[in-house]
Design a protein around this motif. Structure first.
Motif, mmCIF file in Angstrom:
data_model
loop_
_atom_site.group_PDB
_atom_site.id
_atom_site.type_symbol
_atom_site.label_atom_id
_atom_site.label_comp_id
_atom_site.label_asym_id
_atom_site.label_seq_id
_atom_site.Cartn_x
_atom_site.Cartn_y
_atom_site.Cartn_z
ATOM 1 N N VAL A 1 0.827 -1.210 0.000
ATOM 2 C CA VAL A 1 0.000 0.000 0.000
ATOM 3 C C VAL A 1 0.860 1.258 0.000
ATOM 4 O O VAL A 1 0.623 2.199 -0.774
ATOM 5 C CB VAL A 1 -0.944 0.009 1.217
ATOM 6 C CG1 VAL A 1 -1.669 1.352 1.331
ATOM 7 C CG2 VAL A 1 -1.954 -1.128 1.121
ATOM 8 N N VAL A 2 1.881 1.301 0.872
ATOM 9 C CA VAL A 2 2.626 2.549 1.060
ATOM 10 C C VAL A 2 3.760 2.735 0.060
ATOM 11 O O VAL A 2 4.228 3.857 -0.135
ATOM 12 C CB VAL A 2 3.189 2.674 2.501
ATOM 13 C CG1 VAL A 2 2.074 2.568 3.524
ATOM 14 C CG2 VAL A 2 4.285 1.656 2.771
ATOM 15 N N ALA A 3 4.213 1.660 -0.571
ATOM 16 C CA ALA A 3 5.361 1.778 -1.474
ATOM 17 C C ALA A 3 5.195 2.870 -2.522
ATOM 18 O O ALA A 3 6.137 3.622 -2.801
ATOM 19 C CB ALA A 3 5.655 0.428 -2.134
ATOM 20 N N PRO A 4 4.005 3.034 -3.149
ATOM 21 C CA PRO A 4 3.857 4.114 -4.135
ATOM 22 C C PRO A 4 3.755 5.501 -3.495
ATOM 23 O O PRO A 4 3.826 6.504 -4.209
ATOM 24 C CB PRO A 4 2.537 3.760 -4.844
ATOM 25 C CG PRO A 4 2.208 2.365 -4.449
ATOM 26 C CD PRO A 4 2.803 2.182 -3.099
ATOM 27 N N LEU A 5 3.577 5.555 -2.173
ATOM 28 C CA LEU A 5 3.314 6.826 -1.491
ATOM 29 C C LEU A 5 4.532 7.396 -0.776
ATOM 30 O O LEU A 5 4.518 8.549 -0.345
ATOM 31 C CB LEU A 5 2.186 6.641 -0.464
ATOM 32 C CG LEU A 5 0.873 6.059 -1.008
ATOM 33 C CD1 LEU A 5 -0.091 5.786 0.132
ATOM 34 C CD2 LEU A 5 0.262 7.000 -2.034
ATOM 35 N N ILE B 1 -4.090 6.320 7.024
ATOM 36 C CA ILE B 1 -5.136 6.971 6.228
ATOM 37 C C ILE B 1 -5.739 5.980 5.230
ATOM 38 O O ILE B 1 -6.948 5.993 4.974
ATOM 39 C CB ILE B 1 -4.581 8.217 5.520
ATOM 40 C CG1 ILE B 1 -4.363 9.347 6.534
ATOM 41 C CG2 ILE B 1 -5.514 8.674 4.406
ATOM 42 C CD1 ILE B 1 -3.815 10.620 5.934
ATOM 43 N N SER B 2 -4.917 5.095 4.692
ATOM 44 C CA SER B 2 -5.431 4.120 3.716
ATOM 45 C C SER B 2 -6.447 3.169 4.335
ATOM 46 O O SER B 2 -7.266 2.584 3.623
ATOM 47 C CB SER B 2 -4.280 3.303 3.118
ATOM 48 O OG SER B 2 -3.856 2.266 3.999
ATOM 49 N N ARG B 3 -6.425 3.007 5.653
ATOM 50 C CA ARG B 3 -7.326 2.086 6.339
ATOM 51 C C ARG B 3 -8.634 2.733 6.771
ATOM 52 O O ARG B 3 -9.505 2.059 7.318
ATOM 53 C CB ARG B 3 -6.622 1.489 7.565
ATOM 54 C CG ARG B 3 -5.396 0.656 7.252
ATOM 55 C CD ARG B 3 -5.737 -0.605 6.512
ATOM 56 N NE ARG B 3 -6.524 -1.529 7.317
ATOM 57 C CZ ARG B 3 -7.032 -2.677 6.872
ATOM 58 N NH1 ARG B 3 -6.866 -3.019 5.591
ATOM 59 N NH2 ARG B 3 -7.733 -3.465 7.664
#
Length: 326
Positions: A21-25, A68-70
């Motif tokens: 999830v966080v790798a692109p962010l 935030i993604s959750r």
């Protein structure tokens, strides 16, 4: 305030899911090396995980982005809020800006000006309060009453640990890619314990030894581990402002279970480690980010005789350049 979406189990597999999830962010921060610094601390290659080069200037962007993604759609619409002395405030402000949602930050008026400036630059609504946990919590409650924003904890939450634990997955992979082989150990700073707890979960079962690094003048985690229970009766007084927070209620048992030892270092050792990182690695590291290197340089740590390369997590680089090296 609880989020509508339940947290994943606190496990290495969950951290792998968080990383997707966080790798692109976030940035895949580099492993920096210095033959001189490595040779001065023994026979181990030192691999400096440069989270000071991450977005918002610290590792906190990982936990903030994942948290935030959750959130549910309803929670996203209300926006987010938190209390923080700096790095989490900046990270959440940026993560919220990237998601296009409102963000409200409560910070003590004594927080480093550079960190407060970052919060304002990312467009968050900033409210200053007195530098006590009671004042921070009271101001945050008022913000929530006025806005309905969802509280995103700075460190004491499963989602935060899952996001921060992605540091280990990257370092583990980068060590192999760079030809250094399997890590022998990883050393990370501990304040609230979200990062150290997350790293320790990610490292479980890998054979990599996990250690914490803490200022002597804010040593509640080390004291708690020695005592066998969380310590809350302490007044931190350290240059490492990011590590003045007491270790979290959720994080302490995770650290207690998975971390081999938390070492402490003096203010003088922290300042000298910070100076060496600036001079030798040519990178800006704040005092909190220099604490793990100060630990690695200590006789107590070197006596462990670690087998293999040692990853040293430089957690942030949000220094007040008008007061460099303290």
């Amino acid at each position: 305030m609880q989020t509508a979406t339940p947290s994943l189990p606190l496990s290495r597999d969950s951290i792998k899911q968080a990383h997707a999830v966080v790798a692109p962010l976030v940035h895949r921060t580099p492993l920096l090396t210095s033959e001189t610094l490595s040779s001065e601390t023994g026979n181990n290659a030192l691999l400096f995980k440069a989270e000071n080069l991450n977005k918002s200037g610290s590792f906190k962007i990982r936990g903030a982005s994942y948290s935030i993604s959750r959130l549910s759609d309803e929670e996203v619409a209300r926006g987010v809020c938190t209390h923080s002395s700096g790095n989490h405030a900046a990270a959440l402000s940026l993560a919220a800006k990237n998601r296009g949602i409102p963000c409200h930050i409560v910070s003590p008026r004594t927080a480093p000006p550079a960190k407060l400036a970052a919060v304002r630059a990312y467009g968050a609504n900033l409210r200053l309060c007195e530098p006590t946990i009671e004042a921070r919590e009271a101001a945050l409650r008022q913000v929530q009453e006025e806005t309905g924003a969802v509280f995103v904890p700075p460190y004491d939450a499963v989602n935060t640990m899952l996001g921060q634990g992605t540091i280990f997955l990257e370092a583990e992979e980068q060590a192999l890619e760079g030809g250094w082989g399997r890590l022998g150990a990883i050393v990370a700073p501990v304040g609230g314990g979200g990062m150290l707890g997350g790293i320790s979960v990610a490292a479980a079962g890998t054979g990599v030894r996990v250690f914490g690094a803490e200022p002597e003048c804010a040593n509640d985690c080390a004291r708690g581990l020695a005592k066998g229970e969380r310590v809350t009766d302490f007044t931190p007084n350290t240059i490492a402002d990011g590590l003045r927070t007491p270790v979290g209620l959720n994080n302490f048992p995770v650290i207690q279970k998975n971390v081999e030892k938390v070492f402490t270092v003096s203010e003088e050792e922290i300042i000298e480690a910070q100076r060496l990182l600036w001079e030798r690695l040519k990178t800006v590291v704040e005092p909190s980010g220099a604490v793990p290197f100060a630990v690695v340089r200590s006789e107590a740590f070197q006596a462990l005789k670690i087998d293999g390369p040692i990853c040293v997590v430089m957690s942030g680089g949000n220094s007040d350049l008008s007061k460099a090296f303290g």
